[in-house]
Design an enzyme around this catalytic site. Structure first.
Site, PDB file in Angstrom:
ATOM      1  N   CYS A  78       0.860  -1.188   0.000  1.00 54.69           N
ATOM      2  CA  CYS A  78       0.000   0.000   0.000  1.00 54.69           C
ATOM      3  C   CYS A  78       0.891   1.231   0.000  1.00 54.69           C
ATOM      4  O   CYS A  78       1.716   1.401   0.910  1.00 54.69           O
ATOM      5  CB  CYS A  78      -0.904  -0.015   1.233  1.00 54.69           C
ATOM      6  SG  CYS A  78      -1.908   1.474   1.451  1.00 54.69           S
ATOM      7  N   CYS A 185      -0.418   3.793  -6.363  1.00 57.71           N
ATOM      8  CA  CYS A 185      -1.428   3.139  -5.526  1.00 57.71           C
ATOM      9  C   CYS A 185      -1.581   1.730  -6.068  1.00 57.71           C
ATOM     10  O   CYS A 185      -1.718   1.540  -7.284  1.00 57.71           O
ATOM     11  CB  CYS A 185      -2.760   3.885  -5.588  1.00 57.71           C
ATOM     12  SG  CYS A 185      -4.107   3.036  -4.720  1.00 57.71           S
TER      13      CYS A 185
END
EC number: 5.1.1.3
Length: 271
Positions: A78, A185
Site C-alpha cells: 500500500c 497506488c
C-alpha cells in the site's frame, strides 16, 4: 542469519483492501514456492483520506496481527501506508514506494516523472522527495486521484465512471510532457487498461512498483538463505470485512488461489 526454521514461515502482505492483491500476484509469480498470509483492511478502506496518526495506528494493529501468524518478512502493499510508515522494531519490511522510486529513476529518459496516487500519498510528496534524493534534476509531478480507490473497492472497476476519473487524473500530467508514470497506488493496476488508453500516443512508460518489489524480496530472502525449499504457494487471506468485490478481484488476479476455506474475518482492532 536467522533460525533455520524461519525459512518455512510465510511472507506477510498487507494493504487497505484489494489493491495489495496486485502485489501478491507479482510476488507469487516471482516466488511461487513461498507461502503467504494476506491481510486486507476492507472495513476501514480507503486510507487515502485518513490522517497520518490513524494510518500509523492501523498499521501497528495489522503488523501485530501478522506477527501472530509468524511471518518472516512484511510487505507493505500500500503506497499510502508506505508514505507514512516509520520502522520501529527489527522486523524486515519491504514497501512499494522504495521499489517504485528506483524503477521510475531507471525508466525515465527526459527526467519528467508523473505519479498518481491517493490524497495522503501525494500530500506527503514521498515520491518527489525520494526521487530527488537520487537525482535532483528530475522533475516529479504528483496528482491525487481520490475517487479511484472507493470505486474499485465497490467493484466498479470496469465502468465508465472509472474511465472518466482516470482520464481526468492523467490529463494534467500529459501536459507536463512526462515520459514515465508511476502507479502510486496498488489499486491502480486493476484499471491498467483505462490508464493505458488515456495515455495512447503519449510515449509514456508505466511503472508498477510491485514488479520491482517482488524481485527485491526475492533477492533478499535468497541472499540471507530464507527461501522456502518446499513451500507450495499457499495463501491464507484475512479481511476485516467480507466484500464480494475482494473475492471477485482475487479470483481474477490470482486464478484459483482463493476459496471459501482460506478467507477469514478478523477483528483487527483487538491487535
Amino acid at each position: 542469519m536467522w533460525g533455520d526454521k524461519m525459512r518455512y514461515f510465510p511472507i506477510g502482505v498487507f494493504d487497505s483492501g484489494v489493491g495489495g492483491l496486485t502485489v501478491l500476484k507479482r510476488l507469487m509469480e516471482v516466488l511461487p514456492q513461498e507461502n503467504y498470509v494476506y491481510f486486507g483492511d476492507t472495513r476501514r478502506v480507503p486510507y487515502g483520506d485518513r490522517s497520518k496518526e490513524e494510518i500509523k495506528a492501523f498499521t501497528k494493529q495489522i503488523m501485530n496481527f501478522l506477527k501472530k501468524k509468524n511471518v518472516k518478512i512484511f510487505v507493505i502493499a500500500c503506497n499510502t501506508i508506505s508514505a507514512v510508515f516509520e520502522k520501529e522494531g527489527k522486523e524486515i519490511v519491504f514497501n512499494v514506494v522504495e521499489a517504485g522510486v528506483k524503477s521510475a529513476v531507471e525508466t525515465t529518459c527526459n527526467k519528467r516523472i508523473g505519479v498518481i496516487g491517493t490524497r495522503r500519498t501525494t500530500e506527503e510528496r514521498i515520491y518527489s522527495n525520494k526521487i530527488k534524493e537520487i537525482n535532483k534534476s528530475i522533475e516529479v509531478y504528483e496528482v491525487a486521484c481520490p475517487e479511484l480507490v472507493p470505486l474499485i473497492e465497490k467493484g466498479f472497476y470496469k465502468t465508465e465512471s472509472v474511465k472518466r476519473v482516470v482520464i481526468e487524473c492523467v490529463k494534467n500530467l500529459k501536459e507536463e510532457k512526462i515520459d514515465t508514470l508511476v502507479l502510486g497506488c496498488t489499486h491502480y493496476p486493476i484499471v491498467i487498461d483505462y490508464i493505458e488508453e488515456a495515455l495512447i500516443g503519449e510515449n509514456v512508460r508505466i511503472v508498477d512498483p510491485a514488479e520491482r518489489l517482488a524481485y527485491d524480496v526475492k533477492e533478499y530472502i535468497t541472499r540471507v538463505n530464507m527461501i522456502n525449499p518446499n513451500g507450495s504457494g499457499q495463501v491464507q487471506f484475512y479481511l476485516s470485512k467480507m466484500t464480494q468485490s475482494f473475492i471477485e478481484i482475487a479470483k481474477i488476479l490470482l486464478e484459483g488461489k482463493i476459496n471459501n476455506y482460506n478467507v477469514s474475518i478478523v477483528d483487527i482492532t483487538k491487535y
